[in-house]
Design a protein around this motif. Structure first.
Motif, PDB file in Angstrom:
ATOM      1  N   ASN A   1     -12.110  -9.259  -6.603  1.00 42.99           N
ATOM      2  CA  ASN A   1     -11.876  -7.890  -6.139  1.00 42.99           C
ATOM      3  C   ASN A   1     -12.178  -7.748  -4.648  1.00 42.99           C
ATOM      4  O   ASN A   1     -11.419  -7.109  -3.910  1.00 42.99           O
TER       5      ASN A   1
ATOM      6  N   ALA B   1      -9.521  -6.927  -1.563  1.00 46.03           N
ATOM      7  CA  ALA B   1      -9.782  -5.794  -0.672  1.00 46.03           C
ATOM      8  C   ALA B   1      -9.840  -6.243   0.789  1.00 46.03           C
ATOM      9  O   ALA B   1      -9.310  -5.560   1.671  1.00 46.03           O
TER      10      ALA B   1
ATOM     11  N   GLU C   1      -6.034  -7.108   2.315  1.00 52.36           N
ATOM     12  CA  GLU C   1      -4.893  -6.226   2.076  1.00 52.36           C
ATOM     13  C   GLU C   1      -3.846  -6.352   3.180  1.00 52.36           C
ATOM     14  O   GLU C   1      -2.643  -6.321   2.913  1.00 52.36           O
TER      15      GLU C   1
ATOM     16  N   GLU D   1       1.538  -0.835  -3.040  1.00 51.54           N
ATOM     17  CA  GLU D   1       0.123  -0.764  -2.709  1.00 51.54           C
ATOM     18  C   GLU D   1      -0.670  -1.566  -3.732  1.00 51.54           C
ATOM     19  O   GLU D   1      -0.306  -1.623  -4.906  1.00 51.54           O
TER      20      GLU D   1
ATOM     21  N   PRO E   1      -3.277  -2.060  -6.417  1.00 51.53           N
ATOM     22  CA  PRO E   1      -3.890  -1.091  -7.322  1.00 51.53           C
ATOM     23  C   PRO E   1      -5.416  -1.129  -7.201  1.00 51.53           C
ATOM     24  O   PRO E   1      -5.988  -2.090  -6.678  1.00 51.53           O
ATOM     25  N   GLU E   2      -6.056  -0.092  -7.685  1.00 60.14           N
ATOM     26  CA  GLU E   2      -7.508  -0.095  -7.751  1.00 60.14           C
ATOM     27  C   GLU E   2      -7.938  -1.181  -8.723  1.00 60.14           C
ATOM     28  O   GLU E   2      -7.365  -1.307  -9.807  1.00 60.14           O
TER      29      GLU E   2
ATOM     30  N   GLU F   1     -13.011  -2.417 -13.299  1.00 63.04           N
ATOM     31  CA  GLU F   1     -14.457  -2.639 -13.228  1.00 63.04           C
ATOM     32  C   GLU F   1     -14.791  -4.019 -13.781  1.00 63.04           C
ATOM     33  O   GLU F   1     -14.219  -4.469 -14.775  1.00 63.04           O
TER      34      GLU F   1
END
Length: 83
Positions: A47, A51, A54, A75, A77-78, A81
């Motif tokens: 993750n 980030a 990007e 974009e 995606p988030e 978790e």
């Protein structure tokens, strides 16, 4: 023909104008990264790496699939978790 957008864009880019992408996207099928369940440390690494990179993702898209008329840079995606 229907298939993943990136595959269709590949056909378009190699067709010397014989194919074109038409219509709207009619499904959303996100890709994922599979890791061993419970490997929180590796999940967090992935993750964070996504980030932190990007800009590289956007540049790679725009230098390849983004060259085809009518495409939009997706974009990231988030991330899910890590558990």
């Amino acid at each position: 023909m229907t298939t993943d957008n990136v595959i269709l864009l590949g056909f378009v880019s190699e067709s010397d104008g014989e194919f074109k992408l038409v219509g709207e996207q009619f499904t959303e099928e996100p890709y994922g990264i599979g890791i061993e369940k419970g490997d929180v440390e590796f999940c967090e690494f992935i993750n964070q790496t996504l980030a932190d990179n990007e800009d590289a993702y956007v540049a790679a898209w725009e230098a390849t699939a983004g060259q085809i008329e009518g495409t939009q840079t997706p974009e990231l995606p988030e991330p899910a978790e890590c558990v």
